[in-house]
Design an enzyme around this catalytic site. Structure first.
Site, PDB file in Angstrom:
ATOM      1  N   LEU A 125     121.359   4.895  35.543  1.00 30.47           N
ATOM      2  CA  LEU A 125     120.271   5.097  34.583  1.00 30.47           C
ATOM      3  C   LEU A 125     119.379   3.859  34.458  1.00 30.47           C
ATOM      4  O   LEU A 125     118.166   3.938  34.621  1.00 30.47           O
ATOM      5  CB  LEU A 125     120.853   5.458  33.208  1.00 30.47           C
ATOM      6  N   GLU A 127     117.219   0.545  34.792  1.00 32.27           N
ATOM      7  CA  GLU A 127     116.358  -0.051  35.813  1.00 32.27           C
ATOM      8  C   GLU A 127     115.841  -1.392  35.315  1.00 32.27           C
ATOM      9  O   GLU A 127     115.918  -1.679  34.103  1.00 32.27           O
ATOM     10  CB  GLU A 127     115.172   0.871  36.120  1.00 32.27           C
ATOM     11  N   SER A 132     116.520  -0.341  27.423  1.00 28.13           N
ATOM     12  CA  SER A 132     116.513   0.434  26.181  1.00 28.13           C
ATOM     13  C   SER A 132     115.489   1.561  26.254  1.00 28.13           C
ATOM     14  O   SER A 132     115.679   2.634  25.674  1.00 28.13           O
ATOM     15  CB  SER A 132     116.197  -0.478  24.991  1.00 28.13           C
ATOM     16  N   THR A 158     127.791   0.230  36.462  1.00 28.51           N
ATOM     17  CA  THR A 158     129.234  -0.014  36.477  1.00 28.51           C
ATOM     18  C   THR A 158     129.936   0.849  37.519  1.00 28.51           C
ATOM     19  O   THR A 158     129.674   2.043  37.628  1.00 28.51           O
ATOM     20  CB  THR A 158     129.828   0.268  35.082  1.00 28.51           C
ATOM     21  N   GLY A 340     141.747 -22.913  16.483  1.00 32.55           N
ATOM     22  CA  GLY A 340     141.198 -24.260  16.530  1.00 32.55           C
ATOM     23  C   GLY A 340     140.843 -24.660  17.954  1.00 32.55           C
ATOM     24  O   GLY A 340     140.320 -23.855  18.727  1.00 32.55           O
ATOM     25  N   GLU A 364     125.409   0.422  26.890  1.00 32.48           N
ATOM     26  CA  GLU A 364     125.253   1.794  26.391  1.00 32.48           C
ATOM     27  C   GLU A 364     124.466   1.858  25.085  1.00 32.48           C
ATOM     28  O   GLU A 364     124.781   2.601  24.164  1.00 32.48           O
ATOM     29  CB  GLU A 364     126.612   2.493  26.247  1.00 32.48           C
ATOM     30  N   GLU A 368     120.573  -2.977  18.319  1.00 33.28           N
ATOM     31  CA  GLU A 368     119.264  -2.634  17.769  1.00 33.28           C
ATOM     32  C   GLU A 368     118.931  -1.159  18.022  1.00 33.28           C
ATOM     33  O   GLU A 368     118.395  -0.466  17.143  1.00 33.28           O
ATOM     34  CB  GLU A 368     118.187  -3.536  18.384  1.00 33.28           C
TER      35      GLU A 368
END
Length: 380
Positions: A125, A127, A132, A158, A340, A364, A368
């Site tokens: 999907l 590019e 987004s 992936t 720590g 995915e 935002e």
């Protein structure tokens, strides 16, 4: 809404947990350091039926549900974020679109071997100029006789380097309003003109294969269009809704691992004559971690339950993905703080959890974008 697990779901959880503890966790550090894709692990997962959990038995699956699958993602992710991410992508993005939208022939040809764990698939999907803004897809597929000719590029895909097929989104025409029609096409990775490389040096989830795809005059039969040729946009929106459940589950798994490490360390580490778990400052950190992880888990389970029961789940999937990823990042960050200086060292593992978790706020759909989805769902 009752989230008491069924006996079948409990059995899946216990089986996956035992497998992850024995086979996945011991390899996690090596996978992270070398960025090697754990192919042997996926062969074993296929043999156990994990890659077919949410698919019917007639398609080679285990006949389980989304909740069972989410539980499995959590357990694998708790052991190794890289393996968890590739597992989630293999099922939610690789196989699920074919199950939900494919023709019967496509399911028999492509879904059955995926559900059996005999191979992997990917979803192409994103590019370089359409992240987004997935509607800004520039990859094009032009019908030439009985074949589509595809040209374009995809990034950050992936599992593509180990997949036999990639479901690629492409612009195939214009609608009556002049807007792009986006279709999804199943593309065999051995197609002429299809180049797959893995050039990325990543911050986290380093053992999860991430690839760049270049398609130059790639030809596929027109019957490789996934379901409705005009439905690609809606298809990937639904696919991403489901994928967000698995990313939420993965975030819960990684956060749980960080929390357990921090709790154990706090009980063992002594300062000023007592274990640091006796100090309220540390207790409050651990209390917040435990609370937020449990809340995130319940949100993931609710979204999975809604999906399994055929109810709208877009808003709840966004809730789950957003909250689990951000709460998970807080938990991993606090796990380092509790350790720590040791937390900053690779040998204590918690720094890896933070690096792996960061992708959960990006992949995915960024945090935002999740907020934008939620705002639209509540009528803003």
């Amino acid at each position: 809404m009752n989230f008491e697990l069924t006996k079948e779901q409990q059995m899946i959880r216990d089986m996956v947990r035992a497998f992850a503890e024995k086979e996945v966790k011991p390899k996690a550090d090596h996978v992270d350091r070398t960025a090697e894709f754990p192919l042997d692990t996926f062969v074993q997962m296929g043999q156990l039926g994990l890659l077919g959990i949410p698919f019917p038995e007639k398609y080679g699956g285990s006949g389980g549900d989304t909740l069972s699958y989410a539980i499995a993602v959590e357990e694998i992710g708790k052991a190794c974020g890289s393996t968890g991410l590739s597992y989630a992508a293999a099922v939610s993005l690789g196989a699920s679109p074919i199950f939900y939208f494919g023709t019967e022939q496509q399911k028999q040809t492509y879904l059955v071997p995926l559900a059996k764990g005999e191979t992997l698939a990917s979803f192409g999907l994103t590019e370089p100029n359409a992240g987004s803004d997935a509607g800004g897809t520039r990859t094009k597929a032009v019908l030439d006789g009985d074949e589509y000719v595809i040209n374009g590029e995809k990034c950050w895909i992936t599992n593509a380097g180990y997949a036999k097929t990639v479901t690629v989104t492409a612009v195939t025409g214009k609608d009556s309003r002049g807007k792009n029609i986006i279709s999804a096409l199943i593309v065999p990775t051995n197609s002429n003109g299809f180049k797959i490389t893995s050039p990325y040096e990543k911050m986290g989830v380093r053992g999860s294969n991430t690839s760049e795809l270049i398609l130059e005059d790639v030809r596929v039969p027109k019957e490789n269009v996934l379901g409705d040729p005009t439905g690609g946009f809606k298809q990937f929106l639904y696919t991403l809704d489901g994928g967000r459940i698995s990313i939420g589950a993965l975030a819960v798994g990684i956060a749980q691992a960080a929390y357990e490490k921090a709790l154990s360390y706090a009980k063992e580490r002594t300062q000023f004559g007592q274990s640091i778990a006796k100090f309220q400052a540390i207790q409050f950190k651990l209390a917040d971690m435990a609370m937020e992880i449990e809340l995130a888990r319940n949100m993931v389970y609710k979204a999975a339950w809604l999906k399994d029961n055929g109810k709208p789940f877009t808003k709840e999937a966004a809730f789950a993905k957003l909250f689990a990823s951000e709460a998970g990042f807080r938990a991993c960050n606090q796990a380092i703080q509790i350790h720590g200086g040791y937390g900053y060292m690779r040998e204590y593992e918690v720094e890896r959890y933070l690096r792996d978790m960061k992708l959960m706020e990006i992949g995915e759909g960024t945090s935002e974008i999740q907020r934008l989805i939620i705002a639209r769902q509540i009528g803003c």
